[in-house]
Design an enzyme around this catalytic site. Structure first.
Site, PDB file in Angstrom:
ATOM      1  CB  SER A  35      -0.899   0.059   1.237  1.00 44.62           C
ATOM      2  OG  SER A  35      -1.862  -0.939   1.189  1.00 44.62           O
ATOM      3  CG  HIS A  66      -3.000  -1.812  -3.516  1.00 39.63           C
ATOM      4  ND1 HIS A  66      -1.849  -2.551  -3.439  1.00 39.63           N
ATOM      5  CD2 HIS A  66      -3.418  -1.637  -2.246  1.00 39.63           C
ATOM      6  CE1 HIS A  66      -1.588  -2.815  -2.166  1.00 39.63           C
ATOM      7  NE2 HIS A  66      -2.525  -2.278  -1.424  1.00 39.63           N
ATOM      8  CG  HIS A  88      -5.200  -7.027   0.124  1.00 40.36           C
ATOM      9  ND1 HIS A  88      -5.205  -6.169  -0.942  1.00 40.36           N
ATOM     10  CD2 HIS A  88      -4.108  -6.713   0.861  1.00 40.36           C
ATOM     11  CE1 HIS A  88      -4.151  -5.358  -0.860  1.00 40.36           C
ATOM     12  NE2 HIS A  88      -3.468  -5.674   0.228  1.00 40.36           N
ATOM     13  CE1 TYR A  90      -8.791  -5.098   1.316  1.00 38.21           C
ATOM     14  CE2 TYR A  90      -7.111  -6.036   2.752  1.00 38.21           C
ATOM     15  CZ  TYR A  90      -7.499  -5.107   1.790  1.00 38.21           C
ATOM     16  OH  TYR A  90      -6.588  -4.215   1.315  1.00 38.21           O
ATOM     17  CD  GLU A  91      -8.430  -6.496  -3.139  1.00 37.33           C
ATOM     18  OE1 GLU A  91      -8.661  -5.869  -4.180  1.00 37.33           O
ATOM     19  OE2 GLU A  91      -7.318  -6.988  -2.870  1.00 37.33           O
ATOM     20  CB  ALA A 118       1.290  -0.412   4.698  1.00 37.16           C
ATOM     21  CG  MET A 221      -5.212  -6.578   6.747  1.00 37.69           C
ATOM     22  SD  MET A 221      -6.486  -5.400   6.298  1.00 37.69           S
ATOM     23  CE  MET A 221      -6.681  -4.472   7.836  1.00 37.69           C
ATOM     24  CB  SER A 222      -0.758  -8.298   2.269  1.00 35.20           C
ATOM     25  OG  SER A 222       0.349  -7.571   2.776  1.00 35.20           O
ATOM     26  CG  ASN A 245      -1.339   1.905  11.497  1.00 35.33           C
ATOM     27  OD1 ASN A 245      -0.974   1.511  10.389  1.00 35.33           O
ATOM     28  ND2 ASN A 245      -2.117   1.216  12.267  1.00 35.33           N
ATOM     29  CG  HIS A 259      -6.568   2.657   3.508  1.00 34.85           C
ATOM     30  ND1 HIS A 259      -5.561   1.705   3.568  1.00 34.85           N
ATOM     31  CD2 HIS A 259      -6.705   2.978   2.193  1.00 34.85           C
ATOM     32  CE1 HIS A 259      -5.112   1.473   2.334  1.00 34.85           C
ATOM     33  NE2 HIS A 259      -5.791   2.231   1.484  1.00 34.85           N
TER      34      HIS A 259
HETATM   35 CL1  6GU Z   1      -2.848  -1.538  12.456  1.00 34.07          CL
HETATM   36  N1  6GU Z   1      -3.550  -3.614  11.100  1.00 34.07           N
HETATM   37  C1  6GU Z   1      -3.643  -4.341  10.026  1.00 34.07           C
HETATM   38  N2  6GU Z   1      -4.290  -5.511  10.128  1.00 34.07           N
HETATM   39  N3  6GU Z   1      -3.144  -3.988   8.839  1.00 34.07           N
HETATM   40  C2  6GU Z   1      -2.516  -2.838   8.751  1.00 34.07           C
HETATM   41  C3  6GU Z   1      -2.370  -2.018   9.840  1.00 34.07           C
HETATM   42  C4  6GU Z   1      -2.928  -2.446  11.037  1.00 34.07           C
HETATM   43  N4  6GU Z   1      -1.683  -0.938   9.443  1.00 34.07           N
HETATM   44  C5  6GU Z   1      -1.413  -1.083   8.146  1.00 34.07           C
HETATM   45  N5  6GU Z   1      -1.907  -2.230   7.724  1.00 34.07           N
END
Ligand code: 6GU
Length: 287
Positions: A35, A66, A88, A90-91, A118, A221-222, A245, A259
């Site tokens: 990302s 993306h 991903h 989740y898509e 990310a 998530m990847s 983050n 996001h």
């Molecule tokens: Cl805090 N969590 C998840 N699951 N994916 C992320 C994230 C956090 N920050 C970027 N991608």
């Protein structure tokens, strides 16, 4: 139904053959841009790019941040192929679809993959903007049977029960540390364990605490699904997380994951990430 649609060796071969008919570039390094990190693909010289929608069998990426292009070219003189945008869970794609590009990489002649993402930081020493060399992973969906290798195994790709204790190449991790030090990234270059979740919702406070207790330094998530498929077919793997983050760990915190912050933070560190990756490409020996 669609959830179990698998791609045969012949399907993957057809896609690789189609691509090879369109370009003379024969990549040995494959790169996946996370990302906000799509700028990596722009470093390629003599680009030949394909929109995912034009490539036979390819899924299309739907996430903001993306792009959705497969870019061939040379980086530091080395032929590379780059996924500008990834897929991903989740898509809603079947997990086999998410990882299909790794098998296409393999059939194109790629021997080393560099994967970026990310991620949220869980390690209490991490700060936003840290770059984490992934040394290991926790495949949380895998515990529930969500693994891209579920289904019949085709030995032309790899063995039924592939080893994962050596998933992240040690020499490449070492090389990245050296290069990072040389580039002056010592203050923000880290290493750690990446945990994948299904998303798209971010973690609760209790979930962040749990993952941290379990030994995860970052959560996202990847990546992990791609790593499993890449290792299954014998490609060497190097992976980096950009900490965009910090996971919220206590109930007094006002922080909320979103996001926009992820994209904003990745923009700030994108250049350094790109320099690290391109220096890696410059220095890695063919496998
Ligand atoms: Cl805090 N969590 C998840 N699951 N994916 C992320 C994230 C956090 N920050 C970027 N991608």
């Amino acid at each position: 139904p669609e959830a179990h649609k698998s791609f045969s060796y012949e399907d993957c071969k057809a896609t690789a053959d189609w691509l090879q008919a369109q370009t003379d570039i024969r990549p040995t390094v494959g790169i996946v841009c996370g990302s906000g990190l799509g700028g990596l693909a722009e470093l390629l010289k003599d680009q030949v790019a394909f929109n995912y929608k034009d490539i036979p069998n390819f899924p299309q990426s739907t996430v903001h941040g993306h792009a959705g292009r497969l870019v061939f070219g040379t980086m530091k003189g080395r032929p590379c192929v780059c996924m500008q945008g990834r897929f991903h869970l989740y898509e809603g794609y079947a997990i086999q679809k998410i990882t299909l590009p790794m098998r296409i990489f393999k059939l194109l002649g790629v021997d080393t993959v560099i994967i970026t993402n990310a991620a949220g930081g869980l390690n209490q020493d991490f700060k936003v903007g840290d770059i984490m060399i992934i040394k290991d992973h926790i495949n949380m969906p895998g515990f529930a049977g969500i693994n891209p290798l579920v289904g019949p195994n085709d030995e032309r790709f790899g063995v039924r029960f592939p080893c994962m204790s050596d998933a992240y190449d040690r020499d490449l991790q070492q090389l990245a540390m050296e290069i990072g030090q040389d580039l002056g990234y010592g203050d923000f270059l880290r290493e750690g364990v990446y945990c994948v979740l299904g998303g798209p919702s971010f973690e609760t406070i209790a979930e962040c605490r749990m993952l941290h207790l379990l030994g995860a330094d970052a959560v996202g998530m990847s990546t992990v699904h791609e790593v499993i498929i890449a290792r299954h077919c014998g490609m060497r793997v190097f992976a980096l997380s950009l900490i965009t983050n910090l996971g919220v760990m206590d109930y007094d915190s006002e922080e909320k994951a979103n996001h926009e912050d992820v994209l904003q933070a990745s923009k700030q560190r994108a250049e350094q990430m790109e320099r690290l990756v391109s220096s890696m490409v410059n220095r890695i020996e063919p496998n």
